[in-house]
Structures are given as C-alpha cells and as structure tokens.
Design a protein around this motif. Structure first.
Motif, PDB file in Angstrom:
ATOM      1  N   ILE A  36       0.727  -1.679  -0.013  1.00  0.00           N
ATOM      2  CA  ILE A  36       0.365  -0.124  -0.095  1.00  0.00           C
ATOM      3  C   ILE A  36       0.660   1.361   0.151  1.00  0.00           C
ATOM      4  N   PRO A  37       0.808   1.943  -1.215  1.00  0.00           N
ATOM      5  CA  PRO A  37       1.786   3.202  -0.973  1.00  0.00           C
ATOM      6  C   PRO A  37       1.359   4.711   0.184  1.00  0.00           C
ATOM      7  N   SER A  38       2.287   5.124   0.742  1.00  0.00           N
ATOM      8  CA  SER A  38       1.977   5.965   1.841  1.00  0.00           C
ATOM      9  C   SER A  38       1.026   6.242   1.605  1.00  0.00           C
ATOM     10  N   ILE A  39       0.429   7.404   0.039  1.00  0.00           N
ATOM     11  CA  ILE A  39      -0.561   8.443   0.166  1.00  0.00           C
ATOM     12  C   ILE A  39      -1.375   7.628   0.475  1.00  0.00           C
ATOM     13  N   VAL A  40      -1.460   5.902   0.282  1.00  0.00           N
ATOM     14  CA  VAL A  40      -2.727   5.907   0.240  1.00  0.00           C
ATOM     15  C   VAL A  40      -3.380   5.413   1.870  1.00  0.00           C
ATOM     16  N   ARG A  41      -1.953   4.937   2.342  1.00  0.00           N
ATOM     17  CA  ARG A  41      -2.445   4.961   3.658  1.00  0.00           C
ATOM     18  C   ARG A  41      -3.259   6.131   4.563  1.00  0.00           C
ATOM     19  N   GLN A  42      -3.015   6.836   3.911  1.00  0.00           N
ATOM     20  CA  GLN A  42      -3.881   8.451   4.579  1.00  0.00           C
ATOM     21  C   GLN A  42      -5.599   8.358   4.774  1.00  0.00           C
ATOM     22  N   VAL A  43      -5.716   7.251   3.430  1.00  0.00           N
ATOM     23  CA  VAL A  43      -7.131   7.003   3.582  1.00  0.00           C
ATOM     24  C   VAL A  43      -7.824   6.620   4.987  1.00  0.00           C
ATOM     25  N   PHE A  44      -7.000   5.577   5.278  1.00  0.00           N
ATOM     26  CA  PHE A  44      -7.404   4.512   7.030  1.00  0.00           C
ATOM     27  C   PHE A  44      -7.074   5.060   7.761  1.00  0.00           C
ATOM     28  N   GLY A  49     -11.829   5.777  19.596  1.00  0.00           N
ATOM     29  CA  GLY A  49     -11.406   5.541  20.676  1.00  0.00           C
ATOM     30  C   GLY A  49      -9.702   4.314  20.599  1.00  0.00           C
ATOM     31  N   LYS A  50      -9.786   4.960  18.865  1.00  0.00           N
ATOM     32  CA  LYS A  50      -8.358   3.516  18.647  1.00  0.00           C
ATOM     33  C   LYS A  50      -7.294   4.000  17.948  1.00  0.00           C
ATOM     34  N   ILE A  51      -6.048   3.805  17.584  1.00  0.00           N
ATOM     35  CA  ILE A  51      -5.663   4.157  17.018  1.00  0.00           C
ATOM     36  C   ILE A  51      -4.377   3.594  15.736  1.00  0.00           C
ATOM     37  N   PHE A  52      -4.058   4.030  14.589  1.00  0.00           N
ATOM     38  CA  PHE A  52      -3.207   3.310  13.747  1.00  0.00           C
ATOM     39  C   PHE A  52      -1.929   4.093  14.256  1.00  0.00           C
ATOM     40  N   ILE A  53      -0.778   2.894  14.307  1.00  0.00           N
ATOM     41  CA  ILE A  53       0.933   2.446  14.840  1.00  0.00           C
ATOM     42  C   ILE A  53       1.143   2.756  13.097  1.00  0.00           C
ATOM     43  N   GLU A  54       2.232   3.306  13.454  1.00  0.00           N
ATOM     44  CA  GLU A  54       3.188   3.340  12.139  1.00  0.00           C
ATOM     45  C   GLU A  54       4.310   3.176  12.272  1.00  0.00           C
ATOM     46  N   MET A  55       4.381   1.495  12.073  1.00  0.00           N
ATOM     47  CA  MET A  55       5.861   1.092  12.603  1.00  0.00           C
ATOM     48  C   MET A  55       7.298   0.918  11.452  1.00  0.00           C
ATOM     49  N   ASP A  56       7.802   0.492  12.284  1.00  0.00           N
ATOM     50  CA  ASP A  56       9.233   0.449  11.085  1.00  0.00           C
ATOM     51  C   ASP A  56       9.489  -0.292  11.310  1.00  0.00           C
ATOM     52  N   TYR A  57       9.388  -0.945   9.290  1.00  0.00           N
ATOM     53  CA  TYR A  57       9.184  -2.259   9.048  1.00  0.00           C
ATOM     54  C   TYR A  57      11.021  -2.593   8.965  1.00  0.00           C
ATOM     55  N   ARG A  58      12.215  -1.907   9.046  1.00  0.00           N
ATOM     56  CA  ARG A  58      13.555  -2.303   8.558  1.00  0.00           C
ATOM     57  C   ARG A  58      13.767  -3.752   9.076  1.00  0.00           C
ATOM     58  N   GLN A  59      13.963  -4.883   8.443  1.00  0.00           N
ATOM     59  CA  GLN A  59      14.251  -6.605   8.890  1.00  0.00           C
ATOM     60  C   GLN A  59      12.989  -7.048  10.001  1.00  0.00           C
ATOM     61  N   ILE A  60      11.935  -6.391   9.011  1.00  0.00           N
ATOM     62  CA  ILE A  60      11.085  -6.496  10.072  1.00  0.00           C
ATOM     63  C   ILE A  60      10.473  -8.393   9.743  1.00  0.00           C
ATOM     64  N   GLN A  61      11.535  -9.498   9.880  1.00  0.00           N
ATOM     65  CA  GLN A  61      10.568 -10.653   9.178  1.00  0.00           C
ATOM     66  C   GLN A  61      11.994 -11.090  10.167  1.00  0.00           C
ATOM     67  N   ALA A  62      12.893 -10.945  10.183  1.00  0.00           N
ATOM     68  CA  ALA A  62      14.295 -11.236  11.672  1.00  0.00           C
ATOM     69  C   ALA A  62      13.997 -10.609  11.917  1.00  0.00           C
ATOM     70  N   ARG A  63      13.521  -9.622  12.789  1.00  0.00           N
ATOM     71  CA  ARG A  63      13.097  -9.399  14.356  1.00  0.00           C
ATOM     72  C   ARG A  63      11.190 -10.361  14.109  1.00  0.00           C
ATOM     73  N   ILE A  64      10.796 -10.406  13.962  1.00  0.00           N
ATOM     74  CA  ILE A  64       9.984 -11.187  14.041  1.00  0.00           C
ATOM     75  C   ILE A  64      10.088 -12.386  14.487  1.00  0.00           C
ATOM     76  N   VAL A  65      11.507 -12.786  13.842  1.00  0.00           N
ATOM     77  CA  VAL A  65      11.577 -14.892  13.442  1.00  0.00           C
ATOM     78  C   VAL A  65      12.708 -14.708  15.537  1.00  0.00           C
ATOM     79  N   CYS A  66      12.810 -13.025  15.807  1.00  0.00           N
ATOM     80  CA  CYS A  66      14.297 -13.100  17.241  1.00  0.00           C
ATOM     81  C   CYS A  66      12.608 -13.594  18.167  1.00  0.00           C
TER      82      CYS A  66
END
Length: 128
Positions: A36-44, A49-66
């Motif tokens: 999803i392009p960044s510009i499209v994410r703005q429509v969500f 009572g809830k918020i969206f958090i934008e994550m830093d996805y660098r090396q995300i798969q390695a982090r998940i495995v860790c």
C-alpha cells in the motif's frame, strides 16, 4: 457481507521462506498490505477510541523471528539499531560475523549475501 474492513492473508513462500501478503482466499477480497503506497494509507481511519501506529519495518521478518524465538541477544541488537540507526546496521554486523572480517574490508555485496544467510537460517533453507 461488507463490514468496512480490509482483509489480507499472509503466508510463508515455499521458495524463499519469506512472507507474502494477498487477498484472502476464503473471501476473494482484500489487498496486499505490504504494497500500500504511503499516500493511500492516509485514507484509513481508526475506529473511535483506537489509533493506528506506523511501524519501522526495517528487517521486520528477522525481528519477528527473533521475538518469536525469544532470542534475547538478537533482540538487543535490533534495539541497538532502533536507538542508534545511523551507526548500527544489523546486516553489516551479521556480515562481519559471518565473514569474520571487519566492516571496512567488506562490500555492500558481502552485506547483501549475508542477508540471505540470516533468512535462510531462520526458515531452515538448505542448498538443494
């Protein structure tokens, strides 16, 4: 029935061992959330009572495995990268260990090759 939600399905690709995302096979609805392009994410809009958090996805798969494996040593390395992103890079660190040479003697091709070592070991990939 439409419920104002986007659906996606994640799976591990058998050829590469990496995550992929696509429309749900159960409903044939949804999108690839990884593209999803960044510009499209703005429509969500988050529900009340809830918020969206934008994550830093660098090396995300390695982090998940860790985190999933509770490898506290690697977790600390990712935390180090988060706290000092300009001077620490997980893949350079891994290349130094894998090739047993200081970073000054390595090239970006060495770094990229060692990324495959990390992902291959996570997903038990072997030379066939």
């Amino acid at each position: 029935m439409w419920d104002d939600r986007l659906r996606a399905e994640y799976k591990i690709e058998t050829g590469t061992g990496r995550l992929s995302c696509s429309a749900s096979r159960a409903t044939n609805r949804g999108i690839n959330f990884q593209q999803i392009p960044s510009i499209v994410r703005q429509v969500f809009v988050a529900p009340a009572g809830k918020i969206f958090i934008e994550m830093d996805y660098r090396q995300i798969q390695a982090r998940i495995v860790c985190w999933d494996s509770r490898d506290f040593n690697f977790m600390s390395l990712f935390n180090k990268q988060i706290s000092d992103p300009n001077s620490f890079d997980f893949h350079w660190y891994n290349a130094q260990i894998t090739m047993q040479r200081p970073q000054a003697e390595l090239t970006s091709l060495d770094r990229d090759a060692c990324k495959h070592v990390v992902f291959g070991s996570f997903f038990d990939m072997k030379e066939r």
